[in-house]
Design an enzyme around this catalytic site. Structure first.
Site, short mmCIF file in Angstrom:
data_model
loop_
_atom_site.label_atom_id
_atom_site.label_comp_id
_atom_site.label_asym_id
_atom_site.label_seq_id
_atom_site.Cartn_x
_atom_site.Cartn_y
_atom_site.Cartn_z
CG HIS A 79 47.38 39.74 45.41
ND1 HIS A 79 48.55 40.73 45.44
CD2 HIS A 79 46.88 39.70 47.05
CE1 HIS A 79 47.74 41.27 45.97
NE2 HIS A 79 47.42 41.43 46.33
CG ASP A 124 50.31 40.02 42.18
OD1 ASP A 124 48.87 39.19 42.26
OD2 ASP A 124 50.16 40.86 43.57
N GLY A 221 43.53 45.35 51.23
CA GLY A 221 42.24 46.04 50.97
C GLY A 221 42.49 46.68 49.37
CB SER A 223 45.96 43.76 46.55
OG SER A 223 46.35 43.72 47.19
N GLY A 224 45.22 45.19 44.20
CA GLY A 224 44.35 45.21 42.50
C GLY A 224 43.96 46.54 41.98
#
Length: 273
Positions: A79, A124, A221, A223-224
């Site tokens: 995402h 994801d 912020g 994420s990932g």
């Protein structure tokens, strides 16, 4: 627990009635960050951590995290990529503060999103291809191990790093507190998937891993970014920040991560491509 604190937590819980992705998307997601974390100390590095940044008229903006799995490959969340223009994306490695000039910046050439990805449901995960390749020095820039197939259950100590909000929600007029430039680090424990589902994350599958702790957690912020564990002195990535609830860092609200071990073969294929 005092009555005022209990009422405050109850209010936050009532507000947090739907899931939110943990990214600061350039399309307008509200930026927020690690809750309950602390600054990575001066002189200490997290060599596998990168900041994903998007080019805007005002310059580069941090919006997601990522981790280095090869000199020219970055692991992140799907995402954080879906629908974005790769030519406007770059990553910065080897920095502690977002305003540092001493890091290495590489352009995102392309990204590969897992074919089974469904937002807030499964898979994801994504891999960025970057140029030029990062130059490793094993101090401020280096790899993270990602291909351990061991299934991580509940009760395992883990830690998360990222550039994020220290508070459960962004408070007006407190930007210097809300959005620190310094890389944050926070530790807590994984919980079993059964407990995660019983705690409100009904759709969690075995392709995901959950963690939670008192007044701490991931937020947009982050994420990932990499969730890691220390396996007899070797740091291994076990999760990729995916989603949680609207209000961050509540003990009753687990964070959901993509389980890296599930996708280790797919990741290795992307590294070897």
């Amino acid at each position: 627990m005092g009555l005022i604190q209990l009422l405050f937590l109850t209010t936050l819980w009532l507000v947090a009635v739907k899931a939110r992705l943990n990214s600061r998307q350039p399309s307008g997601y509200i930026p927020s960050r690690i809750v309950g974390g602390s600054d990575v100390p001066v002189g200490e590095s997290v060599p596998y951590q990168v900041s994903m940044q998007y080019s805007t008229r005002g310059g580069y903006t941090h919006f997601c995290g990522g981790s280095i799995i090869a000199p020219d490959r970055i692991l992140t969340a799907a995402h954080c990529c879906e629908g974005l223009n790769a030519s406007r994306m770059s990553v910065v490695a080897g920095i502690r503060n977002l305003d540092e000039r001493g890091g290495q910046r590489s352009q995102v050439v392309s990204y590969a999103i897992h074919p089974n990805y469904k937002e807030l449901e499964t898979s994801d995960i994504a891999v960025l291809t970057i140029q030029p390749p990062l130059v490793f020095n094993n101090v401020s820039v280096g790899l993270i191990a990602f291909n351990d197939k061991q299934f991580v259950g509940g009760g395992v100590p883990v830690s998360l790093t990222g550039w994020g909000l220290r508070l459960p929600v962004p408070f007006p007029f407190f930007d210097n507190v809300n959005y620190p430039n310094t890389l944050q680090r926070m530790s807590y424990h994984t919980i079993s998937n059964d407990l995660c589902r019983a705690s409100g994350m009904d759709s969690v599958t075995e392709t995901e891993i959950c963690a939670r702790g008192p007044f701490r957690g991931a937020c947009s912020g982050d994420s990932g970014g990499p969730l890691v564990r220390n396996d007899n002195g070797e740091i291994k990535q076990v999760g990729v920040v995916s989603y949680g609830l609207v209000v961050c860092g509540l003990f009753v609200s687990p964070d959901v991560y993509t389980r890296v071990s599930t996708f280790s073969d797919w990741l290795q294929e992307r590294v070897d491509a």
